[in-house]
Write an enzyme that holds these catalytic residues in place. Sequence first.
Site, PDB file in Angstrom:
ATOM      1  N   SER A 160      32.886  41.782  48.028  1.00  0.00           N
ATOM      2  CA  SER A 160      34.008  42.723  48.386  1.00  0.00           C
ATOM      3  C   SER A 160      33.620  43.981  48.406  1.00  0.00           C
ATOM      4  O   SER A 160      32.823  44.423  47.334  1.00  0.00           O
ATOM      5  CB  SER A 160      35.288  42.446  47.532  1.00  0.00           C
ATOM      6  N   TYR A 173      37.792  40.224  38.815  1.00  0.00           N
ATOM      7  CA  TYR A 173      37.274  39.960  40.435  1.00  0.00           C
ATOM      8  C   TYR A 173      36.121  40.904  40.861  1.00  0.00           C
ATOM      9  O   TYR A 173      35.285  40.481  41.386  1.00  0.00           O
ATOM     10  CB  TYR A 173      38.507  40.344  41.344  1.00  0.00           C
TER      11      TYR A 173
END
Length: 289
Positions: A160, A173
């Site tokens: 990401s 995350y």
Amino acid sequence: MSEIITGLRPRLAQPWPAGAGPFAGQVAIVTGSESGIGRETARALCAAGAAVVLNGRNAERLEHTRQSFADAGLTVVSCVADVTDYASCERLVAAAIQAFGRLDVLITNASISQRAYFADMQPEVFQRVFDSNVYGSVYPLKAALPHLIRTRGSVTFISSISALNGMPSGSAYCAGKAALSNLAHTLRLELDHTGVHFGVVHIGFTQNDADKRVLDAAGQPVLIAHRPPRWQKTQAGVAAIILRHIRRRRKRTVISVLGKLIVLLHTFFPRLGDWIVLTTTRRLRHFYE
């Protein structure tokens, strides 16, 4: 957990129809492909000539995806497997070999995200999110590596843009996704002699399925943070970029203008980048929460 493998057929010398396309004759596993970006990446691979093993944890949703692919004439099987469990990953890889006799492409897409600040998170929630992003890539790769070495295949970790510089309310995350970049770099050095490609794709804001959920501080599923629609890429558009990344055997692909701006700021102007994040955290809290 028990695995459910559907659409499986006995292995033949050429167990799927010959076809045109840059991935013709290749076999791919896409983890987390029962929905979202993983599903559309699997669809694009099939359209480009590959045979694909679909994967997810929700048996009903995975079967619905498999059946829709099969109805469209695409060559797929599916395997219900938890990618944070190594034995499940061994069975996932075995399903690919049993159905198609080889493995050329592994895309580790399955992961869990969050909407929670670190100080509020329960430790087990942090571990769950982190493990899904790290071991959810390590375990499938470990199980698949011998087969990928035989085919001089390709491995792509789906990361990401939030891993490039961190993002408030995403500690576990971001940490897990950032770890994948260093893992890929290390594997390129260790396994250079094998010819296997190791790449990372940093995905930006993407349109999500309506039922997409992330975890809050207590581990309960909640809606993802608001993202302006004009900032979002389509799932099919992201899938096309992932396939181009694999074809070109790139080391890193950063998707979206925002992602490339983050790389620029993080590399050359880190203090400015942090100031922007801190300022938007104060003024646009809904962007993170």
